[in-house]
Scaffold this motif. Structure first.
Motif, PDB file in Angstrom:
ATOM      1  N   GLY A 156       0.804  -1.213   0.000  1.00 39.65           N
ATOM      2  CA  GLY A 156       0.000   0.000   0.000  1.00 39.65           C
ATOM      3  C   GLY A 156       0.837   1.263   0.000  1.00 39.65           C
ATOM      4  O   GLY A 156       0.779   2.052   0.937  1.00 39.65           O
ATOM      5  N   ILE A 211       2.100   4.904  -0.431  1.00 39.43           N
ATOM      6  CA  ILE A 211       1.459   6.217  -0.417  1.00 39.43           C
ATOM      7  C   ILE A 211       2.536   7.271  -0.666  1.00 39.43           C
ATOM      8  O   ILE A 211       3.603   7.240  -0.051  1.00 39.43           O
ATOM      9  CB  ILE A 211       0.783   6.515   0.946  1.00 39.43           C
ATOM     10  N   GLU A 231       0.576   2.637   3.912  1.00 39.37           N
ATOM     11  CA  GLU A 231      -0.683   2.911   4.597  1.00 39.37           C
ATOM     12  C   GLU A 231      -0.568   2.791   6.112  1.00 39.37           C
ATOM     13  O   GLU A 231      -1.192   3.551   6.847  1.00 39.37           O
ATOM     14  CB  GLU A 231      -1.778   1.978   4.082  1.00 39.37           C
ATOM     15  N   SER A 247      -2.236   7.422  -3.638  1.00 37.60           N
ATOM     16  CA  SER A 247      -1.912   5.989  -3.656  1.00 37.60           C
ATOM     17  C   SER A 247      -1.035   5.722  -4.867  1.00 37.60           C
ATOM     18  O   SER A 247      -1.208   6.341  -5.919  1.00 37.60           O
ATOM     19  CB  SER A 247      -3.190   5.163  -3.754  1.00 37.60           C
TER      20      SER A 247
END
Length: 102
Positions: A2, A4, A61, A86
């Protein structure tokens, strides 16, 4: 993982470096890019043109909430821009980031 990407502007290099150094120390981001930019925006109803520093924090994340809290608590602006995107990266890079942030 994830991934970011978090864009944050600062009024000067000193304020950016202070937060960047502490974010890396706390393992809230694995890599941070920083450069000079020119910003145009409206503040208190008037157009502003400023030289700023922009930093791109690369994190995941699981670190995002703590990263955002740290920036909000330590940023010199009344209303700092914390822009979250993202992202996807190649597997080797994501594995490296995961090892840095753990």
């Amino acid at each position: 993982m994830g991934l970011i990407l978090v864009l944050v502007t600062f009024p000067n290099e000193e304020s950016a470096e202070k937060i960047v150094d502490e974010v890396l120390e706390r393992k809230l981001a694995g890599c941070i890019l920083t450069t000079d930019v020119k910003s145009a925006y409206i503040w208190d109803g008037e157009k502003q043109n400023d030289k700023e520093i922009i930093s791109l924090f690369k994190t995941d994340e699981s670190k995002m909430e703590n990263l955002e809290s740290y920036i909000l608590e330590n940023h010199p602006y009344e209303v700092p821009a914390i822009i979250k995107l993202s992202a996807l990266a190649n597997a080797d890079y994501e594995n490296w980031m995961a090892s840095i942030l753990s």
